[in-house]
Enzyme design. Sequence first.
Site, PDB file in Angstrom:
ATOM      1  N   SER A 139       0.889  -1.354   0.009  1.00 50.29           N
ATOM      2  CA  SER A 139       0.514   0.472   0.135  1.00 50.29           C
ATOM      3  C   SER A 139       0.696   1.349  -0.016  1.00 50.29           C
ATOM      4  O   SER A 139       1.965   1.379   0.518  1.00 50.29           O
ATOM      5  CB  SER A 139      -0.609   0.430   0.394  1.00 50.29           C
ATOM      6  OG  SER A 139      -1.641   1.479   1.116  1.00 50.29           O
ATOM      7  N   TYR A 152      -3.038  -0.071   9.457  1.00 53.59           N
ATOM      8  CA  TYR A 152      -3.143  -0.747   8.320  1.00 53.59           C
ATOM      9  C   TYR A 152      -1.458  -0.354   8.039  1.00 53.59           C
ATOM     10  O   TYR A 152      -0.816  -1.644   7.479  1.00 53.59           O
ATOM     11  CB  TYR A 152      -4.779  -0.428   7.644  1.00 53.59           C
ATOM     12  CG  TYR A 152      -4.458  -1.009   6.101  1.00 53.59           C
ATOM     13  CD1 TYR A 152      -4.848  -1.449   5.655  1.00 53.59           C
ATOM     14  CD2 TYR A 152      -4.125   0.137   5.122  1.00 53.59           C
ATOM     15  CE1 TYR A 152      -5.006  -2.510   3.885  1.00 53.59           C
ATOM     16  CE2 TYR A 152      -3.555  -0.493   3.865  1.00 53.59           C
ATOM     17  CZ  TYR A 152      -4.080  -1.442   3.495  1.00 53.59           C
ATOM     18  OH  TYR A 152      -4.066  -1.830   1.701  1.00 53.59           O
TER      19      TYR A 152
END
Length: 286
Positions: A139, A152
Amino acid sequence: MSPFSFRRAQRSAVGLRVLVTGASGTIGQALGRRLTAAGAVVVGLDLAPRGDEGFEVLACDITDEESTAGAVERALELLGGLDVLVNNAGIGGPAPAALAPGAEVRRQLEINLLGAWRVTAACVDALVASRGRVVMVTSRMAVMQLPLAAAYGASKRALVAYADALRLELGTHVSVTCVYPSAVRSPIHDSTQAAGLSLEGMSTYESLEGVVDAITRSCLVVRARRDVTTTAKGAVEFWLSRHLPVVTDRIVLRTLASRTRAGAFGDAELAAGVVARHAPASEATR
């Protein structure tokens, strides 16, 4: 040529044996269909296969050792070996860094980091035998953290660290690529939105097709790249985060302040501290 694209020689997908985790989700399903259409033999793993993916998907809980070992063993039997592993499975959720880690934090670390680690370890012998490739779908938050979603970002940054270690250990036989997409509209954001911590306005959504393009190229390019971004904006953010992190910090801080003062997190219990800290001095002392 744009800074994020790469026009290197690519091998044919025909007959390529590919295993994709999170194969019933938005990105995993689109990737599996793309590779299957190109002639690859694809098997997916997912906690809850839907049956309409367009390729074989096996039920697998990547947080469980036995489930992972059994599903990978069956996948390798179906594929007859393995050329490419795509670690795509991942979840998001609300997790402010200022609050003590709880079940939500552990869940994200368990799936995003340790799940990928388990699957990869189960595939190592097959990948070494084929001189194969691992593609980690990480990500942009692995290099440029956003507030209120610390678990995350931490899990994805740790996944990159794991990929780096894997590359050093297996690099004589297996290549390892990390792909860094930004946000794609999918159910992964539902729990964050439900908690009132939507990062709408903090992060720019990008097209699913562009992300799948980047992952597909990472699978097929003859000479693997170490790091792959998915848009021109992403390439700039990646460079700044690596070389001038103070710049990206300032951009995120200003954006957070603007969003908070506009009332974006006013009803979110988990963001109460952020809201209070960004309140005008006159309000904060009432």
